[in-house]
Design a protein around this motif. Structure first.
Motif, PDB file in Angstrom:
ATOM      1  N   MET A  15      45.497  50.143  42.823  1.00 50.51           N
ATOM      2  CA  MET A  15      46.482  50.308  43.894  1.00 50.51           C
ATOM      3  C   MET A  15      47.581  51.288  43.473  1.00 50.51           C
ATOM      4  O   MET A  15      48.037  52.094  44.289  1.00 50.51           O
ATOM      5  CB  MET A  15      47.086  48.960  44.280  1.00 50.51           C
ATOM      6  CG  MET A  15      46.151  48.097  45.088  1.00 50.51           C
ATOM      7  SD  MET A  15      45.683  48.880  46.628  1.00 50.51           S
ATOM      8  CE  MET A  15      46.399  47.759  47.771  1.00 50.51           C
ATOM      9  N   GLU A  16      47.999  51.235  42.234  1.00 57.51           N
ATOM     10  CA  GLU A  16      49.020  52.162  41.738  1.00 57.51           C
ATOM     11  C   GLU A  16      48.504  53.605  41.779  1.00 57.51           C
ATOM     12  O   GLU A  16      49.232  54.522  42.172  1.00 57.51           O
ATOM     13  CB  GLU A  16      49.441  51.785  40.321  1.00 57.51           C
ATOM     14  CG  GLU A  16      50.266  50.513  40.256  1.00 57.51           C
ATOM     15  CD  GLU A  16      50.499  50.018  38.832  1.00 57.51           C
ATOM     16  OE1 GLU A  16      50.086  50.699  37.876  1.00 57.51           O
ATOM     17  OE2 GLU A  16      51.094  48.935  38.695  1.00 57.51           O
ATOM     18  N   LYS A  17      47.240  53.797  41.392  1.00 56.95           N
ATOM     19  CA  LYS A  17      46.647  55.137  41.433  1.00 56.95           C
ATOM     20  C   LYS A  17      46.568  55.642  42.875  1.00 56.95           C
ATOM     21  O   LYS A  17      46.844  56.815  43.150  1.00 56.95           O
ATOM     22  CB  LYS A  17      45.248  55.142  40.810  1.00 56.95           C
ATOM     23  CG  LYS A  17      45.241  54.902  39.322  1.00 56.95           C
ATOM     24  CD  LYS A  17      45.820  56.076  38.592  1.00 56.95           C
ATOM     25  CE  LYS A  17      45.743  55.835  37.094  1.00 56.95           C
ATOM     26  NZ  LYS A  17      46.424  56.863  36.333  1.00 56.95           N
ATOM     27  N   LEU A  18      46.207  54.770  43.799  1.00 57.05           N
ATOM     28  CA  LEU A  18      46.135  55.170  45.199  1.00 57.05           C
ATOM     29  C   LEU A  18      47.522  55.527  45.737  1.00 57.05           C
ATOM     30  O   LEU A  18      47.662  56.469  46.521  1.00 57.05           O
ATOM     31  CB  LEU A  18      45.492  54.059  46.038  1.00 57.05           C
ATOM     32  CG  LEU A  18      43.997  53.830  45.803  1.00 57.05           C
ATOM     33  CD1 LEU A  18      43.511  52.619  46.578  1.00 57.05           C
ATOM     34  CD2 LEU A  18      43.201  55.063  46.173  1.00 57.05           C
TER      35      LEU A  18
ATOM     36  N   LYS B 262      42.726  45.501  39.913  1.00 58.81           N
ATOM     37  CA  LYS B 262      43.115  45.818  41.285  1.00 58.81           C
ATOM     38  C   LYS B 262      44.496  46.469  41.332  1.00 58.81           C
ATOM     39  O   LYS B 262      44.706  47.454  42.062  1.00 58.81           O
ATOM     40  CB  LYS B 262      43.084  44.547  42.124  1.00 58.81           C
ATOM     41  CG  LYS B 262      43.488  44.747  43.545  1.00 58.81           C
ATOM     42  CD  LYS B 262      43.489  43.440  44.294  1.00 58.81           C
ATOM     43  CE  LYS B 262      44.069  43.614  45.664  1.00 58.81           C
ATOM     44  NZ  LYS B 262      44.163  42.376  46.402  1.00 58.81           N
ATOM     45  N   GLN B 263      45.431  45.931  40.599  1.00 54.13           N
ATOM     46  CA  GLN B 263      46.803  46.457  40.614  1.00 54.13           C
ATOM     47  C   GLN B 263      46.847  47.908  40.132  1.00 54.13           C
ATOM     48  O   GLN B 263      47.521  48.744  40.725  1.00 54.13           O
ATOM     49  CB  GLN B 263      47.714  45.571  39.750  1.00 54.13           C
ATOM     50  CG  GLN B 263      49.167  45.968  39.782  1.00 54.13           C
ATOM     51  CD  GLN B 263      49.763  45.869  41.166  1.00 54.13           C
ATOM     52  OE1 GLN B 263      49.410  45.000  41.943  1.00 54.13           O
ATOM     53  NE2 GLN B 263      50.674  46.771  41.479  1.00 54.13           N
TER      54      GLN B 263
ATOM     55  N   GLU C 281      40.933  45.718  49.260  1.00 51.29           N
ATOM     56  CA  GLU C 281      41.359  44.408  49.761  1.00 51.29           C
ATOM     57  C   GLU C 281      40.166  43.594  50.238  1.00 51.29           C
ATOM     58  O   GLU C 281      40.085  42.393  50.012  1.00 51.29           O
ATOM     59  CB  GLU C 281      42.376  44.569  50.895  1.00 51.29           C
ATOM     60  CG  GLU C 281      43.722  45.065  50.449  1.00 51.29           C
ATOM     61  CD  GLU C 281      44.424  44.127  49.480  1.00 51.29           C
ATOM     62  OE1 GLU C 281      44.282  42.895  49.599  1.00 51.29           O
ATOM     63  OE2 GLU C 281      45.117  44.628  48.585  1.00 51.29           O
ATOM     64  N   MET C 282      39.218  44.234  50.913  1.00 50.00           N
ATOM     65  CA  MET C 282      38.026  43.541  51.410  1.00 50.00           C
ATOM     66  C   MET C 282      37.175  43.032  50.261  1.00 50.00           C
ATOM     67  O   MET C 282      36.597  41.960  50.342  1.00 50.00           O
ATOM     68  CB  MET C 282      37.203  44.460  52.321  1.00 50.00           C
ATOM     69  CG  MET C 282      37.852  44.703  53.659  1.00 50.00           C
ATOM     70  SD  MET C 282      38.143  43.186  54.598  1.00 50.00           S
ATOM     71  CE  MET C 282      36.474  42.667  54.905  1.00 50.00           C
TER      72      MET C 282
END
Length: 98
Positions: A7-10, A3-4, A40-41
């Motif tokens: 999120m970094e790529k986004l 997940k992390q 997140e969902m």
């Protein structure tokens, strides 16, 4: 990829949006935001699924268990009291003999 990392790529994609203008930028920003929400969902849905797998006792079962534990504790106290009474009688009997 965890997940992390996603999120970094986004976040990197969001920073790259400065190269775009107008509706294209808004459209891409919305897509990135939706991906973050979906990520997140997904995490929330996994937590809910795991919680649904857990079997918790009902409130009445807990109350019954507490009542049984209280009764067992009271019974133990009575046994200790009876033992102490018997021990006292034996001590008195021995003191008369000695």
């Amino acid at each position: 990829m965890n997940k992390q990392e996603i999120m970094e790529k986004l976040t990197e994609l969001e920073q790259a949006l400065v190269n775009f203008e107008g509706m294209k930028r808004i459209n891409l920003q919305n897509k990135i935001t939706m991906l973050k929400i979906d990520l997140e969902m997904l995490n929330t849905q996994q937590i809910v699924a795991k919680m649904n797998q857990i079997s918790l006792p009902e409130i009445q079962e807990l109350k019954d268990a507490v009542a049984l534990a209280t009764k067992a504790n009271n019974d133990l106290d009575k046994r200790v009291q009876y033992f102490n009474t018997a021990l006292g009688v034996i001590k008195k009997g021995l003191s008369f003999v000695i």
